[in-house]
Design a protein around this motif. Structure first.
Motif, PDB file in Angstrom:
ATOM      1  N   SER A 135       0.868  -1.133   0.060  1.00 37.97           N
ATOM      2  CA  SER A 135       0.030   0.041   0.024  1.00 37.97           C
ATOM      3  C   SER A 135       0.728   1.380   0.027  1.00 37.97           C
ATOM      4  CB  SER A 135      -0.853   0.094   1.243  1.00 37.97           C
ATOM      5  OG  SER A 135      -1.332   1.380   1.599  1.00 37.97           O
ATOM      6  N   PRO A 136       0.450   2.304  -0.520  1.00 40.64           N
ATOM      7  CA  PRO A 136       1.152   3.548  -0.624  1.00 40.64           C
ATOM      8  C   PRO A 136       1.330   4.023   0.752  1.00 40.64           C
ATOM      9  CG  PRO A 136      -1.047   3.834  -1.621  1.00 40.64           C
ATOM     10  CD  PRO A 136      -0.595   2.401  -1.620  1.00 40.64           C
ATOM     11  N   LEU A 137       0.571   3.583   1.650  1.00 42.98           N
ATOM     12  CA  LEU A 137       0.604   4.204   3.091  1.00 42.98           C
ATOM     13  C   LEU A 137       1.260   3.281   3.923  1.00 42.98           C
ATOM     14  CD1 LEU A 137      -3.282   5.254   3.421  1.00 42.98           C
ATOM     15  CD2 LEU A 137      -1.368   6.856   2.638  1.00 42.98           C
TER      16      LEU A 137
ATOM     17  N   PHE B  17      -1.403  -1.052  -8.283  1.00 46.26           N
ATOM     18  CA  PHE B  17      -1.749  -0.908  -7.136  1.00 46.26           C
ATOM     19  C   PHE B  17      -1.815   0.417  -6.360  1.00 46.26           C
ATOM     20  CE2 PHE B  17      -1.761  -2.367  -2.582  1.00 46.26           C
ATOM     21  CZ  PHE B  17      -3.109  -2.929  -2.466  1.00 46.26           C
ATOM     22  N   ARG B  18      -0.446   0.745  -6.478  1.00 43.75           N
ATOM     23  CA  ARG B  18      -0.230   2.078  -5.804  1.00 43.75           C
ATOM     24  C   ARG B  18      -0.929   3.217  -6.280  1.00 43.75           C
ATOM     25  NH1 ARG B  18       4.775   2.601  -2.703  1.00 43.75           N
ATOM     26  NH2 ARG B  18       4.903   0.465  -1.873  1.00 43.75           N
ATOM     27  N   LYS B  19      -1.321   3.215  -7.495  1.00 42.43           N
ATOM     28  CA  LYS B  19      -2.249   4.334  -8.013  1.00 42.43           C
ATOM     29  C   LYS B  19      -3.698   4.142  -7.728  1.00 42.43           C
ATOM     30  CE  LYS B  19      -1.532   3.670 -12.322  1.00 42.43           C
ATOM     31  NZ  LYS B  19      -1.613   3.928 -13.743  1.00 42.43           N
ATOM     32  N   GLY B  20      -4.009   3.004  -6.988  1.00 46.73           N
ATOM     33  CA  GLY B  20      -5.249   2.556  -6.726  1.00 46.73           C
ATOM     34  C   GLY B  20      -6.159   1.873  -7.971  1.00 46.73           C
ATOM     35  N   TRP B  21      -5.388   1.445  -8.669  1.00 45.25           N
ATOM     36  CA  TRP B  21      -6.306   0.654  -9.932  1.00 45.25           C
ATOM     37  C   TRP B  21      -6.350  -0.782  -9.472  1.00 45.25           C
ATOM     38  CZ3 TRP B  21      -5.687   3.100 -15.671  1.00 45.25           C
ATOM     39  CH2 TRP B  21      -5.807   4.478 -15.323  1.00 45.25           C
ATOM     40  N   SER B  22      -6.788  -1.009  -8.573  1.00 44.00           N
ATOM     41  CA  SER B  22      -6.975  -2.364  -8.013  1.00 44.00           C
ATOM     42  C   SER B  22      -7.342  -3.662  -8.969  1.00 44.00           C
ATOM     43  CB  SER B  22      -7.898  -2.591  -6.886  1.00 44.00           C
ATOM     44  OG  SER B  22      -7.819  -1.478  -6.020  1.00 44.00           O
ATOM     45  N   ASP B  23      -8.225  -3.209 -10.025  1.00 43.18           N
ATOM     46  CA  ASP B  23      -8.613  -4.010 -10.910  1.00 43.18           C
ATOM     47  C   ASP B  23      -7.504  -4.758 -11.990  1.00 43.18           C
ATOM     48  OD1 ASP B  23     -10.583  -5.741 -11.963  1.00 43.18           O
ATOM     49  OD2 ASP B  23     -10.724  -4.351 -13.774  1.00 43.18           O
ATOM     50  N   GLN B  24      -6.800  -3.707 -12.217  1.00 46.63           N
ATOM     51  CA  GLN B  24      -5.749  -4.124 -13.124  1.00 46.63           C
ATOM     52  C   GLN B  24      -4.490  -4.814 -12.761  1.00 46.63           C
ATOM     53  OE1 GLN B  24      -3.755  -1.027 -15.351  1.00 46.63           O
ATOM     54  NE2 GLN B  24      -5.349  -0.534 -16.904  1.00 46.63           N
ATOM     55  N   ALA B  25      -4.351  -4.129 -11.231  1.00 44.83           N
ATOM     56  CA  ALA B  25      -3.280  -4.833 -10.332  1.00 44.83           C
ATOM     57  C   ALA B  25      -3.694  -6.199 -10.150  1.00 44.83           C
ATOM     58  CB  ALA B  25      -3.413  -4.262  -8.905  1.00 44.83           C
ATOM     59  N   THR B  26      -4.855  -6.849 -10.163  1.00 45.65           N
ATOM     60  CA  THR B  26      -5.134  -8.155  -9.781  1.00 45.65           C
ATOM     61  C   THR B  26      -4.935  -9.028 -11.125  1.00 45.65           C
ATOM     62  OG1 THR B  26      -6.890  -7.562  -8.680  1.00 45.65           O
ATOM     63  CG2 THR B  26      -7.040  -9.555  -9.089  1.00 45.65           C
TER      64      THR B  26
ATOM     65  N   MET C 167      -4.653  -9.333  -2.807  1.00 54.32           N
ATOM     66  CA  MET C 167      -5.756  -8.709  -3.663  1.00 54.32           C
ATOM     67  C   MET C 167      -6.846  -9.758  -3.321  1.00 54.32           C
ATOM     68  SD  MET C 167      -4.644  -6.478  -5.744  1.00 54.32           S
ATOM     69  CE  MET C 167      -3.501  -6.098  -4.433  1.00 54.32           C
TER      70      MET C 167
END
Lengths: 287, 207
Positions: free
Chosen positions: B38-40, B128-137, B160
């Motif tokens: 996570s970015p956090l 994932f870092r950008k928040g694009w969870s769907d692509q990350a998966t 994920m």
């Protein structure tokens, strides 16, 4: 903004429910004061959430006062009192969003709806001007969002993530405005980003059938997943999960019970209602 | 320095058990496992550190003379351990420093033929870092399919799936616990013990 950010009434304490109502009524009152009687109709649960979040972050709520409801003079209600401008800000945000939503409706809707929109639009233009002047940052962010959204929808390559990006980025940036330091700014951005993404996607899930009929853009219509409901749930869950991770890194004291309720019960139950087309609960009806 | 009791969210008059419980809850909340990739992650690590320090501080104050109060168990960092042998070392450094655009630039300029499982994994990390969870998966899935034995890629994909199955919303699962960890944890046992202890002391005072 579409009104998906709700509380789960059955899980709230009575005093929490009362203060939630007081925030809602306080916001409604401020909208009437800043703009007009009519703008109150554009008040949504989403903006109530925004106002409550702001009030909790800067700890500006000083108490509650009693008064009468403008819509129903027989009803007595409580209004939250705040030292900061968070009600004004939330009102402006609501007016600005409503204005752009109307403009958007004008572009893609039928004849009669267009006519109705044309009737109210001149009023909203005036209020919008006032709101934009007072909160230029909000105005810029929402205007940019609308532009980016239109671009994304025209691009045939746009996938699910890219289509949610404008709304997510807008809400992330709006919340990041409230940060007191760089660290908190990143956390607030991430929180807003995933809440925004969730709002956009749940709205898309909600409108899927309508959009299919009218051949409008909808990210889920571009997907070739077999089990659409499972896919929607997975995507939405992930947004909520990531928003919740960011939420846990923020410190809330005032209204914490209500905010927790929304994160853990309100949003997920709304999500189930939308994805599985359940009947609206008693919960949603009245404030 | 901030008041350690405030950090843990307990009153200075709280009992040792209450403090331990508050500490455990916070440690569970900020645990690095919840923020993998996570970015956090660094923010959570920072919070974890504060909580550990506050807990140690309270222990030190309370056990003056009794010995030390070192209970810190921070486990942050260490997620990019095999970075130095990687052909995408600079990409990993960029991702770690949250410079996603730079990382993606390098990845996108990699010719098609060199796109290994690691390439897909790192693309997934960027998404994932950008928040694009769907692509990350979908990137993580590809990475795992290309190199099924790699623990790192598998862990990312599991993460994920964990988020997607987040035990959220009760209607379809019939589950009423909404926390992000499941089952009976040591905290539950601990609180059960506290309850039992309370009952014991009630009886005693009654005698």
């Amino acid at each position: 903004m579409f009104g998906y950010l709700q509380v789960q009434k059955s899980e709230l304490l009575v005093r929490e429910w009362e203060s939630y109502k007081a925030v809602y009524c306080g916001l409604c009152k401020q909208m009437g004061k800043d703009y007009s009687f009519l703008t109150r109709l554009s008040l949504s649960y989403d903006c109530t959430f925004y106002a409550m979040l702001l009030m909790s972050l800067d700890r500006s709520c000083t108490g509650f006062e009693k008064g009468r409801c403008k819509f129903n003079p027989l009803k007595k209600c409580q209004f939250a009192v705040t030292q900061s401008d968070c009600f004004s800000k939330a009102s402006a945000f609501s007016v600005i969003s409503a204005y752009y939503k109307l403009k958007d409706d004008l572009a893609d809707s039928g004849f009669f709806k267009k006519l109705a929109v044309r009737l109210v639009q001149p009023f909203f233009s005036r209020w919008h001007k006032k709101a934009a002047k007072r909160y230029p940052q909000l105005e810029t962010l929402v205007a940019e969002m609308m532009q980016a959204q239109a671009q994304a929808e025209q691009n045939p390559e746009t996938g699910l993530d890219a289509s949610a990006q404008p709304t997510a980025h807008m809400l992330g940036s709006v919340l990041a405005l409230e940060a007191s330091d760089d660290l908190q700014k990143r956390v607030l951005y991430e929180f807003g980003y995933h809440i925004g993404r969730w709002i956009y996607l749940i709205d898309a899930a909600d409108d899927m059938e309508k959009d299919e009929k009218h051949r409008n853009f909808n990210p889920f219509l571009r997907s070739d997943e077999q089990d659409m409901q499972a896919y929607q749930t997975a995507v939405l869950n992930q947004s909520l999960a990531r928003a919740f991770d960011a939420y846990n890194l923020l410190t809330f004291i005032d209204f914490k019970g209500i905010l927790d309720n929304m994160m853990l019960y309100g949003f997920p139950s709304k999500q189930n209602t939308v994805v599985y087309r359940l009947k609206e609960e008693e919960n949603d009806k009245s404030v | 320095m901030t008041n350690p009791y405030e950090v843990l969210g307990v009153s200075p008059s709280a009992s040792d058990e209450e403090i331990k419980k508050a500490y455990r809850e916070l440690a569970k909340k900020y645990h690095p496992d919840n923020y993998v990739g996570s970015p956090l992650a660094d923010v959570a690590e920072q919070k974890m550190k504060e909580v550990n320090e506050a807990y140690d501080e309270i222990n030190r104050m309370r056990q003056k003379g009794k010995g030390t109060g070192s209970t810190s168990g921070s486990t942050g960092g260490g997620y990019y351990s095999n970075g130095s042998t990687s052909q995408f070392y600079s990409v990993r450094v960029y991702i770690q420093r949250n410079m996603i655009q730079e990382a993606e630039q390098i990845l996108d300029s990699t010719p098609e033929g060199n796109r290994t499982a690691e390439w897909y994994y790192l693309k997934g990390m960027c998404a994932f870092r950008k928040g694009w969870s769907d692509q990350a998966t979908s990137y993580f899935t590809t990475a795992c399919n290309m190199d099924p034995n790699n623990q790192e890629y598998r862990a990312a994909l599991n993460n994920m799936q964990g988020q997607q199955n987040f035990n959220y919303g009760g209607y379809n699962t019939g589950n009423t616990s909404y926390g992000n960890a499941s089952g009976c944890s040591c905290c539950d046992i601990c609180s059960a013990m506290i309850c039992a202890d309370c009952m014991c002391s009630c009886c005693r005072s009654g005698c």
